[in-house]
Write an enzyme that holds these catalytic residues in place. Structure first.
Site, PDB file in Angstrom:
ATOM      1  N   HIS A 259       6.149  45.263 -41.737  1.00 56.22           N
ATOM      2  CA  HIS A 259       6.200  46.308 -40.408  1.00 56.22           C
ATOM      3  C   HIS A 259       7.635  46.733 -39.869  1.00 56.22           C
ATOM      4  O   HIS A 259       7.705  47.953 -39.644  1.00 56.22           O
ATOM      5  CB  HIS A 259       5.551  45.705 -39.197  1.00 56.22           C
ATOM      6  CG  HIS A 259       3.949  45.478 -39.379  1.00 56.22           C
ATOM      7  ND1 HIS A 259       3.212  44.626 -38.529  1.00 56.22           N
ATOM      8  CD2 HIS A 259       3.103  45.877 -39.991  1.00 56.22           C
ATOM      9  CE1 HIS A 259       1.940  44.655 -38.902  1.00 56.22           C
ATOM     10  NE2 HIS A 259       1.858  45.692 -39.784  1.00 56.22           N
ATOM     11  N   HIS A 388      -1.629  52.296 -48.846  1.00 58.64           N
ATOM     12  CA  HIS A 388      -0.195  51.984 -48.888  1.00 58.64           C
ATOM     13  C   HIS A 388       0.119  52.468 -49.990  1.00 58.64           C
ATOM     14  O   HIS A 388       1.468  52.789 -50.049  1.00 58.64           O
ATOM     15  CB  HIS A 388      -0.174  50.531 -48.845  1.00 58.64           C
ATOM     16  CG  HIS A 388      -0.617  49.857 -47.314  1.00 58.64           C
ATOM     17  ND1 HIS A 388       0.407  49.965 -46.165  1.00 58.64           N
ATOM     18  CD2 HIS A 388      -1.510  49.243 -46.795  1.00 58.64           C
ATOM     19  CE1 HIS A 388       0.058  49.649 -45.191  1.00 58.64           C
ATOM     20  NE2 HIS A 388      -1.148  48.928 -45.353  1.00 58.64           N
TER      21      HIS A 388
END
Length: 417
Positions: A259, A388
């Site tokens: 993150h 992703h």
């Protein structure tokens, strides 16, 4: 031993971002992914989840983030000229509008099985992905995107945005009664992503401003006080909750370095879209990204999934998505202010991805490898996500400015036509 592989030549001078061979590899892998996940399309409501070979899995449970990420990904593909992307966008927006959307209480339901509600919670994490999907679809020119964007923006504003801390609350019951007092970074980080894309799509400064407020808290306040590591979990008053441990995938204890890669890249995107006025933003973003690279890269390669608050490995699982997000973050650093270490990391990341995660035969990336570098399935089944890995291919190819979709739209020719 040769340093040449399909992904690029490790001994080549210059930057891989400018190398025609590496660019061709990124385009080829993006196409393989899009071809593979096109098999998610089904005749009935929703999408299939696919096994490693691309066959539909029997479980038809559809979570909101899966629907929305497919819409977002194929909207990017449409912008890049990929033939047939519109079918995936059409199907996903119809499912969001007619099934995920709660016709009784408003907002969007977390999980469905075909026409049946499987989980009726209202989560900020899911709603910000609806905003991302709608904004990307609008940028791709989809005729139903405006209505979806307007609806979810209103829900986020009225139900999730907290005016005093200037961040998103996390979760409600279906009827908007309180579900918990939990507050988290993950929904807010993806909120930044969605808000910036909504700003690109509409030009409405409320989206840009709210993204800035979230970044100010996590990167401007929390990260410097925590050694440039980002605690995931918070109390209702936005105090760090160091004892929290929830879902091992979506809410693991401690910090999640993947993150930091995402939020660092998003900070640079915000800085660029806001006119590059805050001259300290690139340094803060770089520090956040470099801290995660140093902390989480394991001796045999790949990133530890979670760390404790001092940067020590907590969960050593090696998933695909932190590698993809590190690629996007480092590529952004290379574009902005290239350093030798950035190029080293960029090549290392792609080399590791090709050796361990990328399926060049069937398409898509395997989600996890074990301690011996072999594909394993401790949490995920099949190949659960394109979002992703597709962005790992497209973000390096996008032109400046650093705006996510703007960078792709400014290329002289569609990448995937």
């Amino acid at each position: 031993m040769s340093t040449q592989s399909a992904v690029g030549d490790l001994s080549a001078p210059g930057a891989w971002l400018e190398d025609a061979g590496h660019q061709a590899y990124l385009v080829a892998d993006a196409r393989r992914q899009l071809d593979f996940f096109a098999g998610s399309l089904r005749a009935g409501p929703g999408f299939y989840t696919l096994d490693a070979a691309g066959r539909p899995l029997p479980d038809d449970k559809q979570e909101l983030h899966t629907t929305t990420r497919l819409v977002h990904s194929y909207a990017l593909a449409h912008i890049c000229g990929y033939a047939g992307a519109d079918r995936m966008i059409d199907h996903g927006i119809a499912y969001l509008s007619r099934h995920h959307r709660d016709q009784i209480h408003g907002g969007y339901l977390w999980a469905l099985s075909g026409d049946t509600v499987a989980d009726d919670r209202k989560l900020a994490y899911g709603h910000v992905f609806v905003l991302l999907a709608a904004a990307s679809a609008k940028l791709a020119g989809h005729p139903a995107a405006d209505a979806l964007l307007s609806d979810v923006a209103e829900v986020l504003d009225q139900r999730f945005w907290e005016a005093e801390p200037k961040r998103f609350a996390d979760e409600w019951n279906r009827d908007w009664t309180p579900f918990s007092t939990y507050r988290g970074m993950n929904a807010n980080m993806h909120g930044v992503e969605a808000l910036l894309t909504a700003y690109e799509a509409t030009g409405e400064t409320v989206f840009l401003d709210r993204a800035g407020h979230i970044l100010d808290f996590f990167v401007g306040e929390v990260a410097p006080a925590e050694g440039w590591r980002l605690p995931e979990h918070y109390t209702e008053r936005w105090q760090i909750d160091r004892s929290y441990a929830g879902d091992p995938m979506f809410r693991p204890a401690g910090t999640t370095p993947g993150h930091s890669f995402e939020l660092g890249r998003l900070m640079l995107q915000h800085w660029d879209l806001a006119g590059q006025r805050d001259m300290g933003a690139p340094t803060r973003a770089r520090t956040l990204i470099e801290r995660a690279l140093a902390d989480a890269w394991l001796p045999d390669g790949g990133f530890a999934y979670t760390l404790d608050f001092d940067g020590k490995v907590a969960m050593g699982n090696r998933f695909w998505w932190p590698v993809t997000e590190a690629i996007g973050a480092v590529a952004t650093l290379v574009k902005l202010d290239a350093r030798d270490a950035d190029e080293h990391w960029y090549r290392r990341l792609w080399g590791f991805a090709q050796a361990h995660f990328i399926d060049e035969t069937c398409g898509g990336w395997y989600p996890e490898i074990d301690g011996n570098g072999q594909v394993t399935r401790s949490i995920f089944t099949g190949k659960p996500d394109i979002y992703h890995a597709l962005q790992a291919c497209l973000l390096p190819l996008g032109a400046l400015p650093l705006g996510h979709v703007a960078g792709l739209k400014k290329l002289p020719a569609p990448l995937l036509s």
